[in-house]
Scaffold this motif. Structure first.
Motif, PDB file in Angstrom:
ATOM      1  N   VAL A   4      41.882  39.447 -59.261  1.00 28.91           N
ATOM      2  CA  VAL A   4      42.650  39.511 -58.021  1.00 28.91           C
ATOM      3  C   VAL A   4      44.044  38.968 -58.300  1.00 28.91           C
ATOM      4  O   VAL A   4      44.186  37.868 -58.851  1.00 28.91           O
ATOM      5  CB  VAL A   4      41.974  38.687 -56.908  1.00 28.91           C
ATOM      6  N   LYS A   5      45.078  39.712 -57.960  1.00 33.42           N
ATOM      7  CA  LYS A   5      46.445  39.242 -58.137  1.00 33.42           C
ATOM      8  C   LYS A   5      46.833  38.378 -56.945  1.00 33.42           C
ATOM      9  O   LYS A   5      46.364  38.571 -55.822  1.00 33.42           O
ATOM     10  CB  LYS A   5      47.412  40.415 -58.270  1.00 33.42           C
ATOM     11  N   GLY A   6      47.722  37.425 -57.201  1.00 31.18           N
ATOM     12  CA  GLY A   6      48.179  36.556 -56.127  1.00 31.18           C
ATOM     13  C   GLY A   6      48.269  35.120 -56.594  1.00 31.18           C
ATOM     14  O   GLY A   6      48.518  34.841 -57.776  1.00 31.18           O
ATOM     15  N   SER A   7      48.066  34.188 -55.676  1.00 29.06           N
ATOM     16  CA  SER A   7      48.161  32.765 -56.000  1.00 29.06           C
ATOM     17  C   SER A   7      46.823  32.260 -56.559  1.00 29.06           C
ATOM     18  O   SER A   7      45.752  32.724 -56.162  1.00 29.06           O
ATOM     19  CB  SER A   7      48.552  31.964 -54.763  1.00 29.06           C
ATOM     20  N   TYR A   8      46.927  31.304 -57.496  1.00 31.37           N
ATOM     21  CA  TYR A   8      45.741  30.739 -58.146  1.00 31.37           C
ATOM     22  C   TYR A   8      45.836  29.216 -58.163  1.00 31.37           C
ATOM     23  O   TYR A   8      46.924  28.640 -58.227  1.00 31.37           O
ATOM     24  CB  TYR A   8      45.643  31.222 -59.596  1.00 31.37           C
ATOM     25  N   GLU A   9      44.657  28.596 -58.127  1.00 34.94           N
ATOM     26  CA  GLU A   9      44.573  27.171 -58.399  1.00 34.94           C
ATOM     27  C   GLU A   9      43.332  26.902 -59.235  1.00 34.94           C
ATOM     28  O   GLU A   9      42.272  27.493 -59.000  1.00 34.94           O
ATOM     29  CB  GLU A   9      44.561  26.340 -57.111  1.00 34.94           C
ATOM     30  N   VAL A  10      43.500  26.052 -60.245  1.00 32.63           N
ATOM     31  CA  VAL A  10      42.406  25.665 -61.130  1.00 32.63           C
ATOM     32  C   VAL A  10      42.233  24.161 -61.011  1.00 32.63           C
ATOM     33  O   VAL A  10      43.172  23.394 -61.272  1.00 32.63           O
ATOM     34  CB  VAL A  10      42.689  26.064 -62.592  1.00 32.63           C
ATOM     35  N   VAL A  11      41.051  23.733 -60.618  1.00 29.04           N
ATOM     36  CA  VAL A  11      40.748  22.320 -60.423  1.00 29.04           C
ATOM     37  C   VAL A  11      39.894  21.840 -61.591  1.00 29.04           C
ATOM     38  O   VAL A  11      38.814  22.379 -61.848  1.00 29.04           O
ATOM     39  CB  VAL A  11      40.008  22.088 -59.089  1.00 29.04           C
ATOM     40  N   LEU A  12      40.386  20.839 -62.306  1.00 28.72           N
ATOM     41  CA  LEU A  12      39.679  20.311 -63.476  1.00 28.72           C
ATOM     42  C   LEU A  12      38.616  19.294 -63.053  1.00 28.72           C
ATOM     43  O   LEU A  12      38.701  18.714 -61.965  1.00 28.72           O
ATOM     44  CB  LEU A  12      40.674  19.657 -64.432  1.00 28.72           C
ATOM     45  N   PRO A  13      37.633  19.052 -63.921  1.00 32.45           N
ATOM     46  CA  PRO A  13      36.627  18.031 -63.599  1.00 32.45           C
ATOM     47  C   PRO A  13      37.258  16.643 -63.592  1.00 32.45           C
ATOM     48  O   PRO A  13      38.343  16.438 -64.168  1.00 32.45           O
ATOM     49  CB  PRO A  13      35.610  18.167 -64.747  1.00 32.45           C
ATOM     50  N   PRO A  14      36.622  15.684 -62.967  1.00 33.65           N
ATOM     51  CA  PRO A  14      37.145  14.309 -62.987  1.00 33.65           C
ATOM     52  C   PRO A  14      37.306  13.815 -64.421  1.00 33.65           C
ATOM     53  O   PRO A  14      36.443  14.026 -65.275  1.00 33.65           O
ATOM     54  CB  PRO A  14      36.063  13.508 -62.249  1.00 33.65           C
ATOM     55  N   GLY A  15      38.439  13.179 -64.704  1.00 33.06           N
ATOM     56  CA  GLY A  15      38.687  12.629 -66.030  1.00 33.06           C
ATOM     57  C   GLY A  15      39.348  13.580 -66.997  1.00 33.06           C
ATOM     58  O   GLY A  15      39.680  13.185 -68.124  1.00 33.06           O
ATOM     59  N   TYR A  16      39.579  14.833 -66.605  1.00 33.29           N
ATOM     60  CA  TYR A  16      40.237  15.811 -67.471  1.00 33.29           C
ATOM     61  C   TYR A  16      41.693  15.980 -67.046  1.00 33.29           C
ATOM     62  O   TYR A  16      42.034  15.847 -65.862  1.00 33.29           O
ATOM     63  CB  TYR A  16      39.539  17.164 -67.407  1.00 33.29           C
ATOM     64  N   THR A  17      42.545  16.308 -68.011  1.00 37.46           N
ATOM     65  CA  THR A  17      43.961  16.478 -67.729  1.00 37.46           C
ATOM     66  C   THR A  17      44.610  17.417 -68.740  1.00 37.46           C
ATOM     67  O   THR A  17      44.040  17.669 -69.816  1.00 37.46           O
ATOM     68  CB  THR A  17      44.696  15.117 -67.756  1.00 37.46           C
TER      69      THR A  17
END
Length: 267
Positions: free
Chosen positions: A152-165
């Protein structure tokens, strides 16, 4: 039938099997209602401002929520290292109507939707009354090195697990560029306002592992410098040995030639 012909037939069959061509004969398999109706590892975050939200869990699974408004179908697939396309493996499928009603995979099929797997992909087709909805599913993947196709084209957000960066560029980054990084409830989030590329790539690391990575980098750099200096020293010793043995005489011959003047006939 001679042996060469039989060998040729065998080779063609072997190549077809390795490339996945036999899947068209045997069928792509079916995604069962049991797989589609499975419980996700965490609650899907339906109320997101992004067109696609990908949320990683600590157990190396990820939850995808995608806005599929005004779409008749969606093709889900992934590409192997050999350039071969395969169906995306997922479970815990959910569909959410615009009014907030959420149904599982078997109910999605009962109400006119289709989920069909072929040797190359999974087709999700929406019923006549599914014109403004959202889908969600769970799949497996690691935030350490994650590649997601942008169905799907458009806006994206990726949420990492706690403690990851992704804070340290040498060990963490995202692609395409132009994303924002924010921390919400102790979890890092990468946000793209608009994605038009075929892939999103995220490489992250655990914050507690950073000193280990830095230590390995320093040791590897020190070994590289020591190896370079040792190599240079060996070359110097070899040159000195050649000079002591009288093998390195090119410079002396050049000097003698300069003292004697030009060759006969050129004076």
């Amino acid at each position: 039938m001679n042996r060469r012909f039989l060998l040729a037939i065998s080779m063609v069959a072997l190549l077809a099997a390795s490339a996945g061509c036999l899947g068209y004969v045997t069928g792509g398999g079916e995604i069962t209602n049991e797989t589609l109706d499975a419980d996700p590892p965490a609650a899907y975050e339906w109320d997101t401002n992004a067109d696609v939200r990908i949320e990683f869990q600590a157990d190396s699974t990820y939850l995808t929520v995608s806005n599929v408004s005004d779409r008749e179908e969606l093709r889900l697939y992934e590409e192997t290292g050999y350039g071969i396309e395969e169906p995306l493996e997922f479970r815990a499928f959910r569909y959410r109507y615009a009014n907030g009603t959420v149904i599982n995979g078997s109910q999605f099929r009962e109400q006119g939707g289709e989920i069909e797997q072929t040797p190359d992909e999974v087709w999700v087709r929406f019923g006549e009354d599914m014109t403004d909805g959202t889908i969600a599913y769970t799949s497996d993947g690691s935030p350490r090195r994650f590649l997601a196709r942008t169905y799907v084209k458009g806006s994206y957000e990726v949420v990492l697990p706690p403690g990851y960066t992704t804070d340290f560029w040498l060990f963490g980054h995202g692609s395409p560029r132009g994303y924002d990084v924010e921390t919400v409830d102790g979890r890092e989030r990468l946000v793209w306002e608009e994605v038009t590329t075929e892939l999103i790539v995220v490489q992250a690391y655990r914050e507690r592992d950073l000193p280990i990575f830095v230590g390995i980098f320093i040791i590897a750099t020190a070994i590289g410098i020591a190896g370079y200096l040792y190599f240079r020293r060996q070359l110097e010793e070899l040159r000195e040995t050649r000079q002591e043995m009288g093998l390195d005489v090119e410079e002396e011959e050049t000097d003698d030639f300069g003292d004697d003047g030009p060759p006969p006939g050129m004076r």
